[in-house]
Scaffold this motif. Sequence first.
Motif, PDB file in Angstrom:
ATOM      1  N   PHE A 121      19.170  12.758  -1.311  1.00 33.56           N
ATOM      2  CA  PHE A 121      18.519  12.748  -2.620  1.00 33.56           C
ATOM      3  C   PHE A 121      17.032  12.435  -2.462  1.00 33.56           C
ATOM      4  N   ASN A 122      16.189  13.287  -3.019  1.00 27.20           N
ATOM      5  CA  ASN A 122      14.751  13.017  -3.028  1.00 27.20           C
ATOM      6  C   ASN A 122      14.315  12.706  -4.455  1.00 27.20           C
ATOM      7  N   ASP A 123      14.002  11.456  -4.694  1.00 21.35           N
ATOM      8  CA  ASP A 123      13.565  11.014  -6.020  1.00 21.35           C
ATOM      9  C   ASP A 123      12.040  11.118  -6.089  1.00 21.35           C
ATOM     10  N   TRP A 124      11.572  12.362  -6.283  1.00 21.31           N
ATOM     11  CA  TRP A 124      10.120  12.626  -6.341  1.00 21.31           C
ATOM     12  C   TRP A 124       9.445  11.670  -7.322  1.00 21.31           C
ATOM     13  N   SER A 125       8.291  11.143  -6.919  1.00 17.27           N
ATOM     14  CA  SER A 125       7.637  10.117  -7.733  1.00 17.27           C
ATOM     15  C   SER A 125       6.129  10.338  -7.786  1.00 17.27           C
ATOM     16  N   ALA A 126       5.580  10.277  -8.986  1.00 19.08           N
ATOM     17  CA  ALA A 126       4.121  10.385  -9.172  1.00 19.08           C
ATOM     18  C   ALA A 126       3.574   8.966  -9.260  1.00 19.08           C
ATOM     19  N   ARG A 127       3.037   8.488  -8.146  1.00 17.49           N
ATOM     20  CA  ARG A 127       2.688   7.062  -8.055  1.00 17.49           C
ATOM     21  C   ARG A 127       1.604   6.644  -9.040  1.00 17.49           C
ATOM     22  N   ASP A 128       0.611   7.527  -9.277  1.00 15.45           N
ATOM     23  CA  ASP A 128      -0.474   7.131 -10.182  1.00 15.45           C
ATOM     24  C   ASP A 128       0.012   7.088 -11.635  1.00 15.45           C
ATOM     25  N   ILE A 129       0.909   8.016 -11.994  1.00 16.04           N
ATOM     26  CA  ILE A 129       1.484   7.984 -13.347  1.00 16.04           C
ATOM     27  C   ILE A 129       2.372   6.736 -13.478  1.00 16.04           C
ATOM     28  N   GLN A 130       3.111   6.467 -12.408  1.00 14.39           N
ATOM     29  CA  GLN A 130       4.034   5.324 -12.405  1.00 14.39           C
ATOM     30  C   GLN A 130       3.299   3.991 -12.598  1.00 14.39           C
ATOM     31  N   THR A 131       2.206   3.807 -11.883  1.00 17.30           N
ATOM     32  CA  THR A 131       1.474   2.538 -11.942  1.00 17.30           C
ATOM     33  C   THR A 131       0.985   2.242 -13.353  1.00 17.30           C
ATOM     34  N   TRP A 132       0.568   3.279 -14.061  1.00 20.81           N
ATOM     35  CA  TRP A 132       0.026   3.118 -15.414  1.00 20.81           C
ATOM     36  C   TRP A 132       1.131   2.929 -16.465  1.00 20.81           C
ATOM     37  N   GLU A 133       2.291   3.525 -16.254  1.00 17.87           N
ATOM     38  CA  GLU A 133       3.303   3.543 -17.313  1.00 17.87           C
ATOM     39  C   GLU A 133       4.436   2.533 -17.145  1.00 17.87           C
ATOM     40  N   TYR A 134       4.620   1.965 -15.951  1.00 22.01           N
ATOM     41  CA  TYR A 134       5.938   1.354 -15.681  1.00 22.01           C
ATOM     42  C   TYR A 134       6.168  -0.022 -16.311  1.00 22.01           C
ATOM     43  N   VAL A 135       5.112  -0.695 -16.760  1.00 22.70           N
ATOM     44  CA  VAL A 135       5.317  -1.977 -17.432  1.00 22.70           C
ATOM     45  C   VAL A 135       5.347  -1.735 -18.937  1.00 22.70           C
ATOM     46  N   PRO A 136       6.310  -2.208 -19.709  1.00 17.69           N
ATOM     47  CA  PRO A 136       7.387  -3.097 -19.299  1.00 17.69           C
ATOM     48  C   PRO A 136       8.739  -2.420 -19.099  1.00 17.69           C
ATOM     49  N   LEU A 137       8.893  -1.114 -19.350  1.00 18.41           N
ATOM     50  CA  LEU A 137      10.251  -0.556 -19.351  1.00 18.41           C
ATOM     51  C   LEU A 137      10.602   0.263 -18.109  1.00 18.41           C
ATOM     52  N   GLY A 138       9.747   0.266 -17.112  1.00 21.64           N
ATOM     53  CA  GLY A 138      10.099   0.964 -15.875  1.00 21.64           C
ATOM     54  C   GLY A 138       9.619   2.401 -15.852  1.00 21.64           C
ATOM     55  N   PRO A 139       9.946   3.139 -14.782  1.00 18.18           N
ATOM     56  CA  PRO A 139       9.439   4.494 -14.626  1.00 18.18           C
ATOM     57  C   PRO A 139       9.955   5.440 -15.707  1.00 18.18           C
ATOM     58  N   PHE A 140       9.113   6.385 -16.107  1.00 15.54           N
ATOM     59  CA  PHE A 140       9.475   7.331 -17.165  1.00 15.54           C
ATOM     60  C   PHE A 140       9.019   8.719 -16.693  1.00 15.54           C
ATOM     61  N   LEU A 141       7.822   9.168 -17.079  1.00 20.47           N
ATOM     62  CA  LEU A 141       7.376  10.508 -16.695  1.00 20.47           C
ATOM     63  C   LEU A 141       7.013  10.618 -15.214  1.00 20.47           C
ATOM     64  N   SER A 142       6.874   9.481 -14.553  1.00 21.34           N
ATOM     65  CA  SER A 142       6.516   9.509 -13.133  1.00 21.34           C
ATOM     66  C   SER A 142       7.682   9.933 -12.252  1.00 21.34           C
ATOM     67  N   LYS A 143       8.891   9.976 -12.829  1.00 21.66           N
ATOM     68  CA  LYS A 143      10.054  10.327 -12.013  1.00 21.66           C
ATOM     69  C   LYS A 143      10.987  11.354 -12.649  1.00 21.66           C
ATOM     70  N   ASN A 144      10.786  11.674 -13.918  1.00 27.98           N
ATOM     71  CA  ASN A 144      11.794  12.525 -14.579  1.00 27.98           C
ATOM     72  C   ASN A 144      11.496  14.014 -14.502  1.00 27.98           C
ATOM     73  N   PHE A 145      10.490  14.414 -13.744  1.00 29.20           N
ATOM     74  CA  PHE A 145      10.117  15.836 -13.698  1.00 29.20           C
ATOM     75  C   PHE A 145      10.925  16.611 -12.653  1.00 29.20           C
ATOM     76  N   ALA A 146      11.416  15.943 -11.609  1.00 36.29           N
ATOM     77  CA  ALA A 146      12.195  16.640 -10.570  1.00 36.29           C
ATOM     78  C   ALA A 146      12.860  15.633  -9.644  1.00 36.29           C
ATOM     79  N   SER A 147      14.108  15.877  -9.304  1.00 33.73           N
ATOM     80  CA  SER A 147      14.792  15.144  -8.238  1.00 33.73           C
ATOM     81  C   SER A 147      15.624  16.190  -7.490  1.00 33.73           C
ATOM     82  N   THR A 148      15.576  16.145  -6.161  1.00 36.92           N
ATOM     83  CA  THR A 148      16.239  17.180  -5.360  1.00 36.92           C
ATOM     84  C   THR A 148      17.486  16.621  -4.684  1.00 36.92           C
ATOM     85  N   VAL A 149      18.606  17.347  -4.781  1.00 36.01           N
ATOM     86  CA  VAL A 149      19.829  16.942  -4.075  1.00 36.01           C
ATOM     87  C   VAL A 149      20.220  17.995  -3.043  1.00 36.01           C
ATOM     88  N   SER A 150      20.846  17.543  -1.964  1.00 36.59           N
ATOM     89  CA  SER A 150      21.404  18.470  -0.986  1.00 36.59           C
ATOM     90  C   SER A 150      22.650  19.113  -1.582  1.00 36.59           C
TER      91      SER A 150
END
Length: 424
Positions: free
Chosen positions: A240-269
Amino acid sequence: MTIKANNPALSSWIDVEKNSDFPIQNLPFGIYSDNQVNHHACSAIGNYIIDLYELANCGFFSSLNLNKEIFNRSSLNDFIELGKTTTRALRDRLSVLLDGTNKELQDKKEIFNQIFKLQSSVKLLLPVRVGDYTDFYSSLDHATNIGTMIRDPKNALMPNWKYIPVGYHGRASSIMVSGTNFHRPKGQMKPADAEVPTFGPCKLLDFELETAYIIGKSTESGESISTEQADDYIFGMVLFNDWSARDIQTWEYVPLGPFLSKNFASTVSPWIVTLDALEPYRTEGYLQDPKVFPYLEYKGNKNVDIKLEVAIQPENKEETVVCRSNYKYMYWTMEQQLAHHTVNGCNVNVGDLMGSGTISGPDPSEYGSMMELSWKGTKPLKLNDGTERKFINDNDTVIMRGYCQNDKVRIGFGECKAKLLPAN
Ligand code: MN
């Protein structure tokens, strides 16, 4: 319990190369399509996929009393839902049919091409319809590295981390099968030295080296799964590759955690390696200190020795392996994660996907994300083509691989790969 299909002494009449991920002891499950077939359930041996619908159609599973249409679906959900007694019997039967000493299928040369197809000649589809997706944060080294970088090296772990298998609810709609490319996400970010946020294509696109397990048995709301029962509810695992946009994540993740920084794509084998096939590779877990709550205690060896690697392949260039890690570095086991997930009565469904969280080991070569490998972009990695990476560039392909190996048998997961296209 002995799982017959795991017998290391078996060898198939189908040729299997020494380093193949798919010897007779693996027999994972997937869904494929090609020019003739819309979607059939399949397994794998050597370089071939095995069409389970066609095998059923030819009567090879008649002793199992299965409706062959169960193999003619766009996902494995209905098959998995039959339960482990049935899916295990199917895997055992497949093992018998492929065993070198058995002639039933071996002698039917006229149907070989109907049942066996080169894996390279078919398209492997998303193996399950994922209703809900949860991602954990269960690697001690990863959580320590991230906490050190973004908070405080002296208090790298949050006070809850050794008490709770921390997780968040991810988004199932954007889970894609290996080979599906996607565009660099856009969003808001705020560089540390800026006063106000900016909007545009993310600059710090990262991979997260993870595995995920697929739920194989549903519960009702109000029910909890104990660590002891958990394996009965886990059908198998994927990369599983949980693609992450670190700059979007840093700005958005407080207080409810990752949102748009991770929901755009995740790849499974594409192959689900059954928990049954992984049993020979179970290994000891971490000594958990402080002692965990009783509902998180477990017995036996519940980690799994899965060797993992990540490679980056720039467009039209050779790949570079940038990380080698191992699933055994997980602090919290799958069984603990599932016990925790359901201790409040949260129900789970067949096909739900539970991500491990980034799997980093103690050595810097074992870090499971660019964020850690390049230490927040301060130490660029050199690739074989001479270029450097702090994060992932447009048109880079990221490839994850995983396999288990003991002195007798090696089984693997195949590849989990995707190319990052430029922002739309
Ligand atoms: Mn993750």
